[in-house]
Design an enzyme around this catalytic site. Structure first.
Site, short mmCIF file in Angstrom:
data_model
loop_
_atom_site.label_atom_id
_atom_site.label_comp_id
_atom_site.label_asym_id
_atom_site.label_seq_id
_atom_site.Cartn_x
_atom_site.Cartn_y
_atom_site.Cartn_z
N CYS A 46 0.84 -1.19 0.00
CA CYS A 46 0.00 0.00 0.00
C CYS A 46 0.88 1.25 0.00
O CYS A 46 1.98 1.25 0.55
CB CYS A 46 -0.92 0.01 1.22
SG CYS A 46 -2.08 1.39 1.21
N ASP A 48 0.42 3.75 1.69
CA ASP A 48 0.38 4.32 3.05
C ASP A 48 1.79 4.58 3.58
O ASP A 48 2.65 3.69 3.57
CB ASP A 48 -0.36 3.33 3.98
CG ASP A 48 -0.74 3.98 5.30
OD1 ASP A 48 0.17 4.45 6.02
OD2 ASP A 48 -1.93 4.01 5.62
N ARG A 50 2.94 4.73 6.38
CA ARG A 50 3.34 4.01 7.59
C ARG A 50 3.79 2.58 7.32
O ARG A 50 4.07 1.82 8.25
CB ARG A 50 2.18 4.02 8.59
CG ARG A 50 1.78 5.42 9.04
CD ARG A 50 0.42 5.42 9.69
NE ARG A 50 -0.63 5.06 8.73
CZ ARG A 50 -1.93 4.97 9.04
NH1 ARG A 50 -2.32 5.20 10.27
NH2 ARG A 50 -2.81 4.64 8.11
N HIS A 102 -2.36 -3.96 4.99
CA HIS A 102 -2.19 -3.57 6.39
C HIS A 102 -3.55 -3.27 7.01
O HIS A 102 -4.44 -2.74 6.34
CB HIS A 102 -1.26 -2.36 6.51
CG HIS A 102 -1.81 -1.10 5.89
ND1 HIS A 102 -2.37 -0.09 6.63
CD2 HIS A 102 -1.91 -0.71 4.60
CE1 HIS A 102 -2.77 0.88 5.82
NE2 HIS A 102 -2.50 0.53 4.58
N CYS A 105 -6.27 0.01 6.74
CA CYS A 105 -6.00 0.57 5.41
C CYS A 105 -7.16 1.49 4.99
O CYS A 105 -8.31 1.06 4.89
CB CYS A 105 -5.85 -0.55 4.39
SG CYS A 105 -5.46 0.05 2.73
CO CO Z 1 -3.48 1.25 2.94
#
Ligand code: CO
Length: 214
Positions: A46, A48, A50, A102, A105
């Site tokens: 992803c 993302d 993090r 994750h 998400c």
């Molecule tokens: Co995500």
């Protein structure tokens, strides 16, 4: 000492310090890497911020070929992911492909709701389809939190299957008996990766997805 405010200048300064430190530890570091990359792994994760592939797996530059998009999707009409896949499998000859989702998400959670996100709707529709495929199981969850976590996992499993459906993978499986596919989920709360599924070369796919003459 985390999340100190950063400026764009500080990123460039950090980069200078980092490069200097690498060379101090290993004078040939960049010379070696600029000559050749031979990663054994392809990471599809992803976007993302993090979930950084290298940090959470302790891998250095040169060790993982990375593709990231919103909610780690493998979409058959996405020329971007297909190009990455073709190059990683056919040229780099990776041994493993990891789809890493994750919990928490935002893309997956957005797909569970009805709010419109403009052009993102088209992308997230792929996850709505995963929901529809597994609706009874999802409806049996006690609450939305559990449902969200389960959809994150089901989405990862579906994307691993999407990889297996490609002629790129089937060709490599048939002629070179690699790569192995892995579906993982990362926990934002504890930093731990939970392995969900492994798919070996030659996995018994539904016959409709198996191509002849590869
Ligand atoms: Co995500």
């Amino acid at each position: 000492m985390i999340l100190a405010p950063k400026t764009i200048e500080s990123l460039l300064q950090h980069n200078k310090d980092w490069a200097k430190e690498r060379v101090r530890e290993d004078p040939d570091f960049f010379k070696r890497l600029s000559g050749l990359q031979t990663p054994k792994f392809l990471w599809i994760g992803c976007s993302d911020s993090r979930v950084p592939a290298n940090q959470i797996t302790g891998t250095d530059p040169g060790e993982i070929f990375v593709h990231r998009n919103v909610a780690n999707l493998v979409v058959h009409t996405d020329i971007n992911v297909l190009s990455v896949l073709e190059y990683a499998v056919t040229q780099l000859k990776v041994e493993h492909i990891i789809v890493c989702g994750h919990y928490g998400c935002g893309g997956v959670l957005a797909a569970m709701g009805r709010q419109s996100f403009g052009v993102l709707n088209k992308w997230l529709r792929n996850i709505k389809d995963v929901y529809r495929l597994h609706e009874p199981e999802l409806m049996a969850c006690p609450d939305d939190v559990a449902r969200g976590r389960l959809l994150v996992e089901l989405n990862v499993r579906e994307q691993v299957l999407n990889l297996a459906k490609t002629s790129i993978l089937q060709k490599a499986w048939k002629h070179e008996h690699r790569p192995v596919l892995h579906g993982w989920v990362y926990g934002l709360e504890d930093g731990l990766i939970k392995p969900l599924v492994d798919m070996q070369p030659g996995h018994d796919l539904h016959p409709l997805y198996r191509y002849e003459g590869l």
